[in-house]
Design a protein around this motif. Structure first.
Motif, PDB file in Angstrom:
ATOM      1  N   PHE A 149       1.594   1.716 -12.241  1.00 41.82           N
ATOM      2  CA  PHE A 149       2.589   1.341 -11.234  1.00 41.82           C
ATOM      3  C   PHE A 149       2.985  -0.127 -11.378  1.00 41.82           C
ATOM      4  CE2 PHE A 149       2.293  -0.972  -7.061  1.00 41.82           C
ATOM      5  CZ  PHE A 149       3.660  -1.002  -6.820  1.00 41.82           C
ATOM      6  N   VAL A 150       2.005  -1.007 -11.531  1.00 44.60           N
ATOM      7  CA  VAL A 150       2.298  -2.428 -11.676  1.00 44.60           C
ATOM      8  C   VAL A 150       3.111  -2.670 -12.949  1.00 44.60           C
ATOM      9  CG1 VAL A 150       1.326  -4.749 -11.939  1.00 44.60           C
ATOM     10  CG2 VAL A 150       0.274  -3.114 -10.352  1.00 44.60           C
ATOM     11  N   ALA A 151       2.757  -1.961 -14.021  1.00 49.89           N
ATOM     12  CA  ALA A 151       3.520  -2.100 -15.267  1.00 49.89           C
ATOM     13  C   ALA A 151       4.967  -1.679 -15.074  1.00 49.89           C
ATOM     14  CB  ALA A 151       2.869  -1.273 -16.374  1.00 49.89           C
ATOM     15  N   LEU A 152       5.192  -0.566 -14.396  1.00 46.10           N
ATOM     16  CA  LEU A 152       6.563  -0.113 -14.135  1.00 46.10           C
ATOM     17  C   LEU A 152       7.326  -1.120 -13.280  1.00 46.10           C
ATOM     18  CD1 LEU A 152       5.981   3.707 -13.493  1.00 46.10           C
ATOM     19  CD2 LEU A 152       7.163   2.682 -15.444  1.00 46.10           C
ATOM     20  N   SER A 180       0.828  -1.207   0.000  1.00 51.54           N
ATOM     21  CA  SER A 180       0.000   0.000   0.000  1.00 51.54           C
ATOM     22  C   SER A 180       0.865   1.260   0.000  1.00 51.54           C
ATOM     23  CB  SER A 180      -0.931   0.010   1.217  1.00 51.54           C
ATOM     24  OG  SER A 180      -0.181  -0.049   2.428  1.00 51.54           O
ATOM     25  N   GLN A 181       1.989   1.216   0.699  1.00 55.40           N
ATOM     26  CA  GLN A 181       2.881   2.370   0.756  1.00 55.40           C
ATOM     27  C   GLN A 181       3.610   2.562  -0.571  1.00 55.40           C
ATOM     28  OE1 GLN A 181       5.698   2.282   3.999  1.00 55.40           O
ATOM     29  NE2 GLN A 181       6.653   4.225   3.425  1.00 55.40           N
ATOM     30  N   ILE A 182       4.041   1.458  -1.191  1.00 53.89           N
ATOM     31  CA  ILE A 182       4.708   1.561  -2.491  1.00 53.89           C
ATOM     32  C   ILE A 182       3.732   2.102  -3.539  1.00 53.89           C
ATOM     33  CG2 ILE A 182       5.869   0.291  -4.329  1.00 53.89           C
ATOM     34  CD1 ILE A 182       6.831  -1.705  -2.257  1.00 53.89           C
ATOM     35  N   THR A 183       2.514   1.586  -3.514  1.00 50.27           N
ATOM     36  CA  THR A 183       1.503   2.057  -4.457  1.00 50.27           C
ATOM     37  C   THR A 183       1.259   3.549  -4.291  1.00 50.27           C
ATOM     38  OG1 THR A 183       0.423  -0.105  -4.395  1.00 50.27           O
ATOM     39  CG2 THR A 183      -0.862   1.725  -5.274  1.00 50.27           C
ATOM     40  N   GLU A 184       1.219   3.994  -3.035  1.00 49.48           N
ATOM     41  CA  GLU A 184       0.956   5.409  -2.750  1.00 49.48           C
ATOM     42  C   GLU A 184       2.065   6.306  -3.274  1.00 49.48           C
ATOM     43  OE1 GLU A 184       0.738   9.214  -0.700  1.00 49.48           O
ATOM     44  OE2 GLU A 184       2.288   7.713  -0.308  1.00 49.48           O
ATOM     45  N   ILE A 185       3.310   5.825  -3.263  1.00 45.62           N
ATOM     46  CA  ILE A 185       4.426   6.606  -3.796  1.00 45.62           C
ATOM     47  C   ILE A 185       4.180   6.938  -5.262  1.00 45.62           C
ATOM     48  CG2 ILE A 185       6.851   6.420  -4.529  1.00 45.62           C
ATOM     49  CD1 ILE A 185       7.436   5.028  -1.880  1.00 45.62           C
ATOM     50  N   PHE A 186       3.676   5.967  -6.000  1.00 38.42           N
ATOM     51  CA  PHE A 186       3.444   6.175  -7.430  1.00 38.42           C
ATOM     52  C   PHE A 186       2.159   6.946  -7.708  1.00 38.42           C
ATOM     53  CE2 PHE A 186       6.633   2.897  -7.517  1.00 38.42           C
ATOM     54  CZ  PHE A 186       7.330   3.129  -8.687  1.00 38.42           C
ATOM     55  N   THR A 187       1.104   6.640  -6.986  1.00 38.75           N
ATOM     56  CA  THR A 187      -0.151   7.361  -7.231  1.00 38.75           C
ATOM     57  C   THR A 187      -0.019   8.824  -6.845  1.00 38.75           C
ATOM     58  OG1 THR A 187      -1.010   6.632  -5.062  1.00 38.75           O
ATOM     59  CG2 THR A 187      -1.589   5.305  -6.989  1.00 38.75           C
ATOM     60  N   GLY A 208       1.023  10.756  -9.688  1.00 43.13           N
ATOM     61  CA  GLY A 208       0.110  10.829 -10.815  1.00 43.13           C
ATOM     62  C   GLY A 208      -0.064   9.558 -11.618  1.00 43.13           C
ATOM     63  N   PHE A 209       0.479   8.441 -11.131  1.00 45.13           N
ATOM     64  CA  PHE A 209       0.354   7.182 -11.846  1.00 45.13           C
ATOM     65  C   PHE A 209      -0.853   6.390 -11.340  1.00 45.13           C
ATOM     66  CE2 PHE A 209       4.837   8.270 -12.217  1.00 45.13           C
ATOM     67  CZ  PHE A 209       5.063   8.050 -13.571  1.00 45.13           C
TER      68      PHE A 209
END
Length: 319
Positions: free
Chosen positions: A185-188, A169-176, A179-180
Motif C-alpha cells: 500500500f505504501v509503495a502504491l 488507518s481507514q486508507i490502509t484498510e481499503i488496501f489490505t 489483499g495488499f
C-alpha cells in the motif's frame, strides 16, 4: 483417497489452470500482433503532447481496479438516463480528461487494426505500465486477456477508494481488504511522486496549528492557492523536487514536511506506515521492486475472462 476424489481434484486443478491461463503475456500474438506497438505509439504521442497524461492514467487505473468489480474498465463507461456510472461518483469527477482521451485514441487505432479484439481493460492496463516506464518507473509484465465489464455504478465507489481526508488507518484498510500488505500500500502511494493535486484538496489543512507542513512550504502553497475559490482548477505538483520523474523523492520529502495532501503526511506520522516510508526513501530499488509487484497484483484484481464480460466496441458504452 478414493479414485473419485482424485479424479475430481485433477479436474478441479485443470479447470483452475485453464481459467488462469486465459490471461497470458502474449494473448494478442495471433489475433492482434500490432497490439504492443500501437499502445506504445499512442502513449508516446499523447504523453509528449500532454505531460499530465501519465499521472492521470495511473490514477484512472487505480480507480478502476480498486473497487469490488476490479479491472474491467467500468470506470470508462458513461452514465445513462437510467444509471449513474462510476465516473460520475463524487471522487471521480476530478479524474483528468487526458487519461480518458488516451484510451479512446488507443482503442480507435486498435479497432482499425484488429476489430472487436482488444478490450478497453487491457488497453488501460498496458498503457499505464508503458507510461510508468516512460517516466523512469519500473517495468513489470502485464498479463492480457481481460474482458470489459457490462455494468458501472457510482453507488459502488464510496468507501472503496481513498480520499486525502481519511484517517490513515481507514486508507490502509481499503488496501489490505483487497489483499495488499501495508508495504505494498505504501509503495502504491508512491505514485504521488508524479502528478498534481488541486488546491481544494489540501488548502484548508495549511492553517491548522497542528499541521506537519514545513512552514516555508506551507506559505508557498498558500500563495499558490490564493485564488482557488474563484479558480477551482488551481493545483500544485505532488512532488515539488522531481515532479515529472518517477523516483523515490516523494518519500524523501515526507520527513521534511513537504507532502501536499493530508494523507501524504499521514504516511509518515502513522507508526504502521512510517517504517516503509523511511525504507523506500533510502532505497529506490526496493521501492521500485515492491511497487512493480503491487501494480501487477492490482492489474489482476477480479479480472473477467472468457465468456465473462465483453470486448466493447466503444470504451464509454456497452455493446
Amino acid at each position: 483417497m478414493s479414485s473419485f476424489s482424485l479424479t475430481f481434484l485433477t479436474l478441479l486443478s485443470f479447470f483452475c489452470f485453464c481459467v488462469n491461463a486465459r490471461l497470458t503475456l502474449d494473448f494478442y500474438k495471433d489475433t492482434c500482433p500490432q497490439f504492443a506497438q500501437i499502445i506504445r505509439d499512442t502513449v508516446t504521442a499523447k504523453q509528449i503532447a500532454s505531460p499530465t497524461t501519465a499521472p492521470a492514467t495511473i490514477r484512472l487505473f487505480l480507480h478502476d481496479c480498486l473497487i469490488p468489480n476490479g479491472c474491467d474498465a467500468s470506470i470508462l463507461l458513461s452514465s445513462t438516463a437510467f444509471n449513474k456510472a462510476e465516473r460520475d461518483a463524487d471522487i471521480n469527477l476530478s479524474l483528468p480528461g487526458d487519461a480518458f482521451d488516451l484510451v479512446v485514441r488507443a482503442k480507435t487505432a486498435l479497432e482499425l487494426a484488429c476489430p472487436n479484439t482488444v478490450s478497453c481493460a487491457d488497453i488501460l492496463s498496458a498503457a499505464t505500465r508503458d507510461l510508468l516506464t516512460m517516466l523512469g518507473g519500473p517495468f513489470y509484465p502485464v498479463f492480457l486477456g481481460r474482458r470489459d465489464g457490462r455494468f458501472s455504478s457510482a453507488a459502488s465507489v464510496p468507501n472503496h477508494l481513498p480520499t486525502p481526508s481519511m484517517p490513515m488507518s481507514q486508507i490502509t484498510e481499503i488496501f489490505t481488504r483487497r489483499g495488499f500488505s501495508v508495504e505494498e500500500f505504501v509503495a502504491l502511494s508512491g505514485a504521488h511522486t508524479v502528478g498534481f493535486s488541486h488546491c481544494s484538496e489540501f488548502v484548508t489543512n495549511l492553517s491548522n496549528s497542528s499541521s506537519s507542513y514545513n512552514p516555508r512550504f506551507s506559505e508557498a502553497l498558500s500563495k499558490a492557492c490564493a485564488d482557488y475559490r474563484t479558480n477551482p482548477t488551481l493545483s500544485v505538483f505532488n512532488d515539488i523536487m522531481t515532479p515529472n520523474k518517477f523516483d523515490n523523492v516523494y518519500f524523501q520529502n515526507l520527513p521534511k514536511g513537504l507532502g501536499v495532501l493530508k494523507s501524504d503526511h499521514g504516511l509518515y506520522s502513522d507508526p504502521v506506515t512510517r517504517p516503509f516510508v523511511e525504507g523506500f526513501a533510502k532505497d529506490q530499488a526496493r521501492f521500485f521492486r515492491v511497487f512493480a509487484s503491487a501494480m501487477q497484483k492490482l492489474s489482476l484484481l477480479n479480472v473477467q475472462t472468457g465468456r465473462k464480460g465483453e470486448i466493447r466496441r466503444r470504451c464509454d458504452q456497452i455493446n
